[in-house]
Scaffold this motif. Structure first.
Motif: not given
Length: 142
Positions: A18-27, A45-51, A59-63
């Motif tokens: 959970t977080f606050s706001g409309l999106h969270i950065s990848l980092g 390291e963690l490799q994250i992809s859209n399910a 990019d760690d700054n991607s939302l």
């Protein structure tokens, strides 16, 4: 409260961050997942992809939008070589008694002598090594 559902590739169930706001950065998402799973940054390291789409976030700054589902994979830290699981077994002769002549290393050692010398040591080898030695029985005389 906005959230992102994540699941490790090898698991069946999703967990939630959970977080606050409309999106969270990848980092930020990576840091929260690593703290919840008690993972160390130095180990992996963690490799994250859209399910849904399979798109990998790099990019760690991607939302990542709220209520998204992502797949997480642990990968080794880049630049660090993994250690090999190969074990080398050496056999040493006891040093007591009279000196012995050095045997010719090109002459094949009988399997029974190999096993006897190996079992006389205080440590036993792995099962695969014992099976390998027994398989030599077919090709070498006892």
């Amino acid at each position: 409260m906005p959230c992102v559902h994540y699941k490790f590739f090898s698991l069946l169930h999703y967990d939630t961050v959970t977080f606050s706001g409309l999106h969270i950065s990848l980092g930020d998402l990576k840091r929260q997942i690593m703290s919840r799973q008690k993972l160390k940054v130095t180990n992996c390291e963690l490799q994250i992809s859209n399910a849904q789409t399979g798109e990998e976030y790099t990019d760690d700054n991607s939302l990542i939008p709220k209520n998204s589902s992502v797949i997480v994979r642990r990968v080794p830290v880049r630049g660090v070589k993994t250690t090999s699981k190969t074990r080398f077994i050496t056999r040493t002769e006891p040093v007591s008694g009279t000196p012995k002549a050095i045997e010719d290393s090109s002459a094949p050692t009988p399997l029974a002598q190999l096993i006897k010398g190996w079992l006389c040591e205080e440590t036993l080898g792995s099962t695969s090594t014992i099976l390998y030695l027994l398989s030599l029985r077919k090709t070498r005389p006892l």
